[in-house]
Design an enzyme around this catalytic site. Structure first.
Site, short mmCIF file in Angstrom:
data_model
loop_
_atom_site.label_atom_id
_atom_site.label_comp_id
_atom_site.label_asym_id
_atom_site.label_seq_id
_atom_site.Cartn_x
_atom_site.Cartn_y
_atom_site.Cartn_z
N GLN A 1 -4.66 -1.96 9.37
CA GLN A 1 -4.76 -2.94 8.60
C GLN A 1 -5.06 -4.20 9.45
OE1 GLN A 1 -3.12 -3.62 5.64
NE2 GLN A 1 -4.09 -5.65 6.05
N LYS B 1 0.85 -1.26 0.02
CA LYS B 1 -0.09 0.00 -0.02
C LYS B 1 0.92 1.29 -0.09
CE LYS B 1 -3.86 -2.49 1.90
NZ LYS B 1 -4.44 -3.09 3.32
N ASP C 1 -11.33 2.40 3.40
CA ASP C 1 -11.62 0.89 3.35
C ASP C 1 -13.28 0.60 3.17
OD1 ASP C 1 -9.39 -0.85 3.02
OD2 ASP C 1 -8.93 -0.80 5.20
#
Ligand code: NAP
Length: 285
Positions: free
Chosen positions: A97, A53, A120
């Protein structure tokens, strides 16, 4: 023989578009999107995802800030960091994460992230918006799948779409996005009876189960579009999807490989969401 849907190529196109728009905005306003990436503990897979990422941010011209916290971080400590990032005007997107270590309640963290920085699209407010079809942030993996289906040129409207898997991050939002494009959608799961008879009806079959080579040729209709979201690590270290590619490929009209299919799309869509967050927060629409 099926046509391959090349996720690397489609994701490169999405990232290139994000990069160009980022550069244009920087020329005009002198600002770049910034993503905060939080990782807790030492999960090796999480470390790989976080590094990828960060690399993608660099590629598209974003700033990225990593916050690496130790395995024994408490929920309160993580919540405190999330609140600090929520309040930081220089941060446009926040990504924690997953999974987080077991002493931390994943939902408490997701709920604490500002819905405007939730790149997200896991926050309940954003999930609700996806449900009603009025959303700014796309759920990354399902949105990546939609890009891959669009890349085939095949119309979703009116098609029988079957999604195997009903997780909150893949199966359910996947079904919603297909529905928004007027697919006739069926969601299957571990309690579905006679699964092959359902999947054989699918013009478009999206598989997100987490079981290597689960979908075999007898489960697929001739000419179907088959999208394999699965990412399973075999004993020999190789990555493998949920679809038995060798068996299914000759029957499908279009199919995604693993690796090189859905995987690269998820990060590309994360970049797109971060750019959207930046634009919304700076009223740049
Ligand atoms: P998950 O939360 O474990 O959900 C799996 C789903 O599959 C559940 O709904 C489960 O049904 C269903 N299922 C399990 N066994 C089944 C069976 N025998 N028949 C029918 N349905 C069955 O997994 P997930 O997070 O959605 O991820 C699914 C896969 O996608 C994994 O391999 C994951 O690594 C991969 N993934 C890839 C990406 C990417 O970027 N490419 C992103 C996210 C996930 P129940 O609900 O009834 O238990």
């Amino acid at each position: 023989m099926a046509n391959l849907i090349d996720g690397k190529q489609v994701s490169a196109t999405v990232k290139e578009q994000v990069k160009q728009e980022t550069e244009n905005l920087f020329q005009k306003y002198g600002k770049r999107p910034a993503l905060a990436v939080v990782i807790v503990g030492n999960n090796p897979a999480s470390r790989v995802y976080v590094n990828n990422k960060k690399k993608a941010c660099e590629m598209v011209g974003f700033q990225s800030f990593e916050y690496a916290l130790p395995e024994d971080t408490t929920q309160e400590e993580l919540l405190e960091l999330v609140q600090t990032l929520n309040a930081d005007e220089n941060i446009n997107g926040i990504l924690v994460q997953l999974p987080v270590p077991k002493q931390i309640d994943e939902n408490a963290i997701i709920n604490a992230i500002s819905s405007e920085k939730d790149v997200d699209a896991f926050h309940p407010e954003n999930v609700g918006k996806i449900m009603i079809g009025d959303y700014a942030f796309l759920p990354c993996t399902p949105a990546g799948v939609m890009e891959l289906i669009h890349a085939t040129g095949i119309e979703i409207s009116g098609k029988k779409c079957v999604v195997i898997g009903r997780s909150n991050i893949v199966g359910k939002p996947m079904a919603m996005l297909l529905l928004h494009e007027s697919g006739t959608v069926t969601i299957c799961h571990s309690r579905t009876q006679d699964l092959p008879s359902v999947t054989r009806e699918a013009d478009i079959l999206v598989v997100a189960i987490g079981k290597a080579n689960f979908v075999t040729a007898d489960m697929v209709k001739e000419g179907a579009v088959v999208i394999d979201v699965g990412m399973n690590r075999l004993e020999n270290g190789k990555l493998c999807g949920d679809v038995n590619f060798a068996e299914v490929e000759p029957k499908a009209s279009w199919i995604t490989p693993v690796p090189g299919g859905v995987g690269p799309m998820t990060i590309a869509m994360l970049m797109k969401n971060t750019l959207t967050a930046f634009k919304k927060q700076n009223n740049l629409f």
